[in-house]
Scaffold this active site. Structure first.
Site: not given
Length: 318
Positions: A92, A152, A155, A179
């Site tokens: 990543r 977020d 959510r 984030h």
């Protein structure tokens, strides 16, 4: 009386996220022209054609696309979704480094085509990419900011609403910070219909909003993207709607408070890092950040989140 100048939204990247933003913006009538830029000529041409075939059913708009940066010319808002594709065995961290490199190669040309546009970075890791974009572009932080924790926070509100048995529109709560895994839910200032969440009394037949419930909800918010990616390969619809909402706040000069990612100010320990705090968004971009009340644990978490991001910036030489 002079008619308002038609608005133009340009989207860099015609992948799952970029096209979801274009589609949501088309349906909501956000801009008179929606332009897609992507190096894959066949893909961007096909996406434009597909959306154009539905123009009869949406507010008046034109959809255009190209592999040439001139398609972004004179855009009022540019949403940047382009990112490097993960290669087999690539970490990543390596992926993020490649995405920053891609931003460095693409962004200057887009800015040359649309120098007065407001730039909204959506590509992950969004806080790091936003910080890099501010450095690369030399534009002020209000003009280049990230989608941050707008999704977020949505959510979080959805999960609180589902748990408590109320409409999501009646829930007011924010996620701040990165984030990502170190993000912070602001339980201390969350509310439902004016009732502080920490004082919420369950409706008949509904479970309590206690510490255990809050911990489960926080875990689900943080891991939501992983669950979706595992099931369908990418998150695109909700981030498409969230990004479109930010674009609307800019183009309509709404002065709407949104937790977007920009250079943090006003809180000790947050210097020289991009992260999300409730921020007034209008035609000038990301404006004043709100001086929000934080509990001691929330403040500590926010500072820790900033440290996480600062460490990542250093690893990329930013």
């Amino acid at each position: 009386m002079e008619a308002a100048r038609p608005t133009k939204l340009a989207i860099v990247g015609a992948g799952a996220v970029g096209t979801s933003i274009a589609y949501a913006s088309l349906i909501r009538g956000v801009a008179r022209t929606i332009a897609l830029l992507d190096i894959n000529t066949a893909k961007v041409t096909a996406e434009v054609l597909d959306m154009s075939h539905g123009l009869e059913f949406v507010p008046r708009a034109d959809v255009i696309g190209s592999d040439d940066v001139s398609v972004c010319a004179d855009a009022d808002v540019v949403v940047f979704t382009a990112g490097a594709k993960q290669k087999p065995g690539q970490s990543r961290l390596e992926l993020a480094e490649a995405t920053i490199g891609l931003t460095r190669s693409i962004l200057p040309g887009v800015i040359e085509a649309a120098p007065r546009a407001i730039y909204i970075m959506v590509t992950n890791p969004v806080d790091i990419v936003t910080y890099a974009a501010q450095k690369i572009s030399g534009l002020p932080p209000n003009q280049v900011f990230g989608s941050g924790t707008v999704l977020d926070s949505s959510r979080l509100r959805f999960l609180i609403a589902r748990h408590c048995g109320v409409a999501v529109q009646s829930v007011h709560s924010y996620i701040i910070g990165e984030h990502g895994d170190s993000e912070i839910p602001l339980w201390s200032s969350a509310s439902i219909g004016g009732v502080p969440l920490l004082q919420w009394k369950p409706l008949p037949g509904r479970p309590a909003m206690d510490a255990v419930a809050r911990e489960l909800i926080q875990h689900e918010v943080v891991h939501a993207a992983y669950t979706i990616i595992e099931g369908k390969g990418a998150t695109n619809y909700a981030i498409g709607l969230a990004s479109t909402r930010i674009v609307e706040a800019v183009l309509n000069n709404e002065h709407r408070v949104l937790p977007v990612s920009t250079l943090a100010t006003g809180v000790d320990g947050l210097g020289d890092v991009c992260l999300s705090l409730p921020t007034v968004v209008d035609r000038g971009g990301a404006q004043a950040q709100l001086d929000i009340p934080l509990s001691e644990s929330e403040r500590a978490g926010l500072v820790a989140s900033a440290e996480t991001l600062r460490g990542m910036q250093a690893r990329f030489g930013l």
